[in-house]
Design an enzyme around this catalytic site. Structure first.
Site, short mmCIF file in Angstrom:
data_model
loop_
_atom_site.label_atom_id
_atom_site.label_comp_id
_atom_site.label_asym_id
_atom_site.label_seq_id
_atom_site.Cartn_x
_atom_site.Cartn_y
_atom_site.Cartn_z
N HIS A 275 0.87 -1.18 0.00
CA HIS A 275 0.00 0.00 0.00
C HIS A 275 0.91 1.23 0.00
O HIS A 275 2.04 1.17 0.51
CB HIS A 275 -0.83 -0.05 1.29
CG HIS A 275 -1.89 1.00 1.43
ND1 HIS A 275 -1.61 2.29 1.78
CD2 HIS A 275 -3.24 0.93 1.31
CE1 HIS A 275 -2.73 2.98 1.86
NE2 HIS A 275 -3.74 2.18 1.58
N ASP B 122 3.15 -3.94 8.21
CA ASP B 122 1.93 -3.17 7.99
C ASP B 122 0.76 -4.11 8.27
O ASP B 122 0.44 -4.97 7.45
CB ASP B 122 1.93 -2.66 6.55
CG ASP B 122 0.60 -2.02 6.16
OD1 ASP B 122 -0.35 -2.05 6.97
OD2 ASP B 122 0.52 -1.49 5.04
N GLN C 267 -4.50 -4.68 7.30
CA GLN C 267 -5.50 -5.69 6.93
C GLN C 267 -5.41 -6.92 7.82
O GLN C 267 -6.38 -7.68 7.92
CB GLN C 267 -5.30 -6.12 5.46
CG GLN C 267 -5.48 -5.00 4.46
CD GLN C 267 -6.89 -4.46 4.42
OE1 GLN C 267 -7.87 -5.18 4.71
NE2 GLN C 267 -7.04 -3.18 4.08
N LYS D 274 -10.47 -0.26 10.73
CA LYS D 274 -10.58 -1.47 9.92
C LYS D 274 -10.89 -2.69 10.79
O LYS D 274 -10.92 -3.81 10.30
CB LYS D 274 -9.29 -1.70 9.14
CG LYS D 274 -9.03 -0.65 8.05
CD LYS D 274 -7.75 -0.96 7.33
CE LYS D 274 -7.22 0.20 6.52
NZ LYS D 274 -7.92 0.39 5.26
N CYS E 179 -4.79 2.40 -3.55
CA CYS E 179 -3.54 2.95 -2.98
C CYS E 179 -2.38 1.99 -3.18
O CYS E 179 -1.55 1.81 -2.28
CB CYS E 179 -3.69 3.28 -1.50
SG CYS E 179 -4.86 4.59 -1.19
N1 PLP Z 1 -1.80 -0.41 4.70
C1 PLP Z 1 -2.74 -1.19 4.15
C2 PLP Z 1 -2.39 -2.58 3.70
C3 PLP Z 1 -4.04 -0.69 4.03
O1 PLP Z 1 -4.99 -1.47 3.49
C4 PLP Z 1 -4.32 0.62 4.47
C5 PLP Z 1 -5.68 1.20 4.29
O2 PLP Z 1 -6.36 0.91 3.34
C6 PLP Z 1 -3.30 1.37 5.04
C7 PLP Z 1 -2.04 0.83 5.14
C8 PLP Z 1 -3.53 2.75 5.55
O3 PLP Z 1 -4.43 2.73 6.63
P1 PLP Z 1 -5.01 4.11 7.23
O4 PLP Z 1 -5.59 4.85 6.05
O5 PLP Z 1 -6.04 3.68 8.21
O6 PLP Z 1 -3.87 4.84 7.84
#
Ligand code: PLP
Length: 409
Positions: free
Chosen positions: A126, A203, A206, A229, A367
Site C-alpha cells: 500500500h 503493515d 488488513q 478497519k 492505494c
Molecule cells: N496499509 C494497508 C495494507 C491498508 O490497506 C491501508 C488502508 O487501506 C493502510 C495501510 C492505511 O491505513 P489508514 O488509512 O487507516 O492509515
C-alpha cells in the site's frame, strides 16, 4: 458451514447500519478492506463516554480526568494482550496505520538508516508502506529495494532472500495485502530479515481484523494498524514496537505530554510510551478501539478464520460462473479479499452498476499503484468481506455482476 452462517446472522444483528437500504436495495457492504462498519457495542461505548464521562487525560487532578486516563491505559493493556506485546508501554497510540508507519520510518530514518544502507519492501505494498520509506531513502542516501511477488500474488521468498544483504537496515511488508488478500508468512520473512540484522516493520492494516496477531511469535520489531478497519472508530491506530528498540529511538513529534522537563534552553523527554505521544491523544477513539477489541474477542478467532475461508470459497465458486472475470491474487490460504477485472468493462463502470444494486465495493488502484503496474491493469474491482457478510451478500454481488455482464455482452 450452516452453523457458521447462523452465527453470522447473530453478528450481523449487532450492526445497525446493515439494515439500511441503498438505491432501494438492502445494503451489501463489501468494502471492509477500506473500513469496517461499527457494532452497537462500540457505538454505545463512544456515546456513553461523550455523554457521561468525557474529559481529558493525564493532566487532571479531578476524578473525571483520572477516569479518562484509566480508560485509555486499560485500552493500552487490552491491546498489548490482544497482540501479545511484552508490556503495555510497547503500545503507542497514533492516528492510524499511516501515522504509525510514518512514526517508525521517521524515527528509524533519524537514527538507524545510513547512506549506502538498504530498505527492502515488496511489490504488494500500500502507498502507506512505500512513500514513507522513499522519503527516508531520499533523506539519508539509502536505497529502496523491491522484493518481487509471484503471479499468484505471494511473495517470491527465494527472491526476497536474495534481496537481503548485509547492508539491509529495514525490511517492511504487509501482514495481509489489501489488494491480493495474500497472507504473508510474517514469522518466516522476519526470520530471513533477522539473518542480516534488519529491523522489521509489518503493515498490519488488513491483518489485525482477520488473523490473530502475536508480535512475539512473529518476531517483528514493529506492527502497525488502524482501529477503523477492526470495527473501531476512525482517527486512532497503534504502533506496537519492541521496547528496547523504541527506547533508543528519538522522538518524532514534540510538544505537550512527551516531555519530562522543559526550560527555554532545553527539554528532556518522557519515557515510553509518552515519548511518542505528543499532544492530547484521540481519547474518545482510543476508548472506542478498546470496545472494538472486546467485540472481536467476543466472536473468537476460530469463527473469524472459519468464516473468512467459507465466504471466500463461496464467493470464488460463484465468480467462476460469470464469464470474463480475471482474478488478481490467488495465493493459497489467502484472506477474503477478492480483486478482479472483467473483460470489456472498466472497473469504475462495474462499481457504479453494483452501487445501483446496493452493492458497495471498492474500484480503483486501492492505494497500490505500483502493484497495478505489476499486473498491468489500471484498476481492479475489490470485494472485501468481513465477519458480518453472509452467503446472501455474496449472492447479491454475483447477481449484480451478472447484470453487468448482461449490459456489456
Ligand atoms: N496499509 C494497508 C495494507 C491498508 O490497506 C491501508 C488502508 O487501506 C493502510 C495501510 C492505511 O491505513 P489508514 O488509512 O487507516 O492509515
Amino acid at each position: 458451514m450452516r452453523e457458521l452462517f447462523d452465527k453470522t446472522q447473530w453478528i450481523r444483528d449487532q450492526f445497525p447500519v446493515l439494515k439500511r437500504k441503498v438505491h432501494g436495495h438492502p445494503l451489501v457492504y463489501l468494502d471492509n478492506g477500506a473500513t469496517t462498519q461499527k457494532p452497537q457495542s462500540v457505538i454505545d461505548r463512544v456515546t456513553r463516554f461523550l455523554s457521561e464521562e468525557y474529559s481529558t487525560v493525564h493532566r487532571g487532578v479531578y476524578l473525571m480526568s483520572q477516569e479518562s486516563t484509566e480508560f485509555c491505559e486499560t485500552v493500552r493493556s487490552t491491546i498489548a494482550r490482544f497482540v501479545n506485546a511484552r508490556r503495555p508501554e510497547e503500545v503507542i497510540f497514533t492516528s492510524g496505520t499511516t501515522a504509525a508507519i510514518n512514526l517508525a520510518a521517521t524515527a528509524l530514518g533519524k537514527s538507524v538508516v545510513t547512506p549506502g544502507g538498504e530498505i527492502v519492501i515488496t511489490q504488494m505494498e500500500h502507498h502507506a508502506n512505500i512513500v514513507p520509506w522513499q522519503q527516508v531513502a531520499l533523506a539519508t542516501g539509502a536505497t529502496l529495494k523491491i522484493a518481487p511477488i509471484m503471479p499468484d500474488g505471494s511473495v517470491d521468498l527465494e527472491a526476497f532472500e536474495r534481496t537481503l544483504t548485509p547492508k539491509t537496515q529495514i525490511v517492511a511488508f504487509p501482514h495481509i495485502s489489501n489488494v491480493l488478500g495474500t497472507v504473508n508468512p510474517v514469522a518466516q520473512m522476519t526470520a530471513m530479515a533477522k539473518t542480516v540484522g534488519a529491523i522489521v516493520v509489518v503493515d498490519g492494516a488488513q491483518g489485525i481484523a482477520h488473523h490473530p496477531v502475536d508480535v512475539q511469535a512473529m518476531g517483528c520489531d514493529f506492527y502497525c494498524f488502524s482501529a477503523h478497519k477492526m470495527y473501531g472508530p476512525t482517527g486512532v491506530g497503534v504502533l506496537v514496537g519492541r521496547y528496547d528498540l523504541m527506547d533508543q529511538l528519538p522522538p518524532v513529534q514534540f510538544g505537550g505530554d512527551m516531555i519530562e522537563t522543559v526550560t527555554f534552553e532545553k527539554s528532556t523527554f518522557a519515557k515510553l510510551p509518552a515519548k511518542f505521544e505528543a499532544g492530547t491523544p484521540p481519547i474518545t477513539e482510543i476508548i472506542g478501539m478498546g470496545a472494538a477489541v472486546e467485540f472481536i474477542e467476543s466472536i473468537g478467532w476460530n469463527y473469524i478464520l472459519g468464516h473468512d475461508q467459507a465466504i471466500l470459497n463461496y464467493a470464488l465458486a460463484g465468480l467462476e460462473t460469470i464469464p470474463g472475470i480475471q482474478l488478481i491474487g490467488t495465493a493459497p490460504g489467502k484472506s477474503a479479499i477478492i480483486s478482479f477485472v472483467m473483460d470489456g468493462v472498466h472497473p469504475h463502470d462495474v462499481g457504479t452498476i453494483l452501487d445501483m444494486e446496493g452493492v458497495a465495493v471498492r474500484v480503483g488502484h486501492h492505494c497500490a499503484q505500483p502493484l497495478m503496474g505489476v499486473y498491468d491493469v489500471p484498476a481492479t474491482i475489490r470485494a472485501s468481506f468481513s465477519v458480518y457478510n453472509t452467503e446472501s451478500d455474496a449472492d447479491g454481488l454475483l447477481s449484480a455482476l451478472q447484470k453487468v455482464r448482461h449490459y456489456f455482452q
